[in-house]
Design a protein around this motif. Structure first.
Motif, short mmCIF file in Angstrom:
data_model
loop_
_atom_site.label_atom_id
_atom_site.label_comp_id
_atom_site.label_asym_id
_atom_site.label_seq_id
_atom_site.Cartn_x
_atom_site.Cartn_y
_atom_site.Cartn_z
N ALA A 274 6.86 -2.57 7.18
CA ALA A 274 6.15 -3.61 6.62
C ALA A 274 6.84 -5.05 6.70
O ALA A 274 6.45 -6.02 6.96
CB ALA A 274 5.98 -3.53 4.86
N TYR B 158 -1.02 -3.93 1.72
CA TYR B 158 0.33 -3.16 2.00
C TYR B 158 0.58 -2.00 1.33
O TYR B 158 1.16 -0.89 1.91
CB TYR B 158 1.38 -4.20 1.83
CG TYR B 158 1.75 -5.13 2.94
CD1 TYR B 158 0.49 -6.17 3.33
CD2 TYR B 158 2.87 -5.73 3.26
CE1 TYR B 158 0.85 -7.07 4.16
CE2 TYR B 158 3.38 -6.62 4.06
CZ TYR B 158 2.24 -7.28 4.72
OH TYR B 158 2.24 -8.41 5.67
N CYS C 74 -3.36 -4.36 9.34
CA CYS C 74 -2.32 -4.11 8.42
C CYS C 74 -2.54 -2.46 7.97
O CYS C 74 -1.30 -1.71 8.25
CB CYS C 74 -2.66 -4.70 6.99
SG CYS C 74 -1.28 -4.17 5.56
N THR D 8 9.18 -7.03 0.85
CA THR D 8 9.46 -5.68 1.91
C THR D 8 10.87 -5.31 1.94
O THR D 8 11.08 -4.02 2.06
CB THR D 8 8.85 -6.05 3.23
OG1 THR D 8 9.45 -7.12 3.86
CG2 THR D 8 7.13 -6.27 3.16
#
Length: 211
Positions: free
Chosen positions: A171, A190, A128, A65
């Motif tokens: 994230a 993600y 998420c 991330t």
């Protein structure tokens, strides 16, 4: 005069009240502060954060991330100029997906096939898909505001990459709450959450960043 020559002249002769790079740096700092404020106010760390810090799979999520946040922010900087583009930054943007794909392949080789589906689905997919876009709202606003001080030749693309950078920051914070550490989960959910933000950045950027 050709269009490319006109863009080059405009880029050379333009004298914005603020130089774009310092504004972008301020936007990055503002993005981090905005995401952090929302994270600590309403989400927080996962309950077993101390134990998770000893897990390589947990820490690897931040490698991915943060890499995405940094490379996408560099691409935003390139796109803020009329003559800017992502050609030089394109390879950098591929680093985070490549890292994640490599980790996913290692995961597939390390666990029994019967566990692949469970690792991919996890049990936090709904959070998420909700929390990453939510945490990205402030950062996206900061990046788009910074791009208003530039002159992107492709407003839609600039907005989309701004969404990518905002998602990387969002994230990073969400990863500290998510207890699904499998690269298979990260590689699946993600990116879906990220694409929602990228799409929003593209739509908003096309209208907001035209000049």
């Amino acid at each position: 005069m050709k269009t490319d020559d006109l863009i080059t002249v405009l880029a050379r002769d333009s004298s914005p009240p603020w130089r774009f790079r310092p504004v972008l740096l301020a936007a990055i700092c503002g993005s981090i502060i905005a995401a952090a404020a929302l994270f600590f106010a309403g989400i927080g760390f996962r309950p077993d954060i101390a134990e998770a810090l000893g897990s390589g799979r947990f820490l690897f999520k931040f490698v991915v991330t943060i890499t995405l946040a940094v490379t996408a922010s560099l691409a935003v900087g390139a796109l803020g100029s009329p003559a800017g583009g992502v050609r030089r930054r394109g390879l950098l943007l591929a680093i985070a997906p490549a890292l994640l794909a490599g980790a996913a392949l290692l995961e597939l080789a390390a666990i029994p096939q019967s566990q692949w589906g469970r690792s991919l689905v996890g049990h936090n997919a709904r959070f998420c898909l909700t929390l990453i876009p939510l945490l990205a709202v402030g950062p996206l606003a900061c990046f788009l505001a910074a791009l208003r001080f530039g002159a992107p030749a492709n407003p839609g693309l600039a907005g989309a990459v701004a969404g990518l950078a905002a998602s990387g920051i969002a994230a990073t914070f969400y990863a500290a709450n998510c207890d699904d550490d499998s690269p298979l989960f990260v590689m699946t959910w993600y990116p879906i959450a990220t694409m929602l933000v990228v799409l929003a950045g593209y739509v908003i950027g096309r209208k907001l960043l035209r000049w």
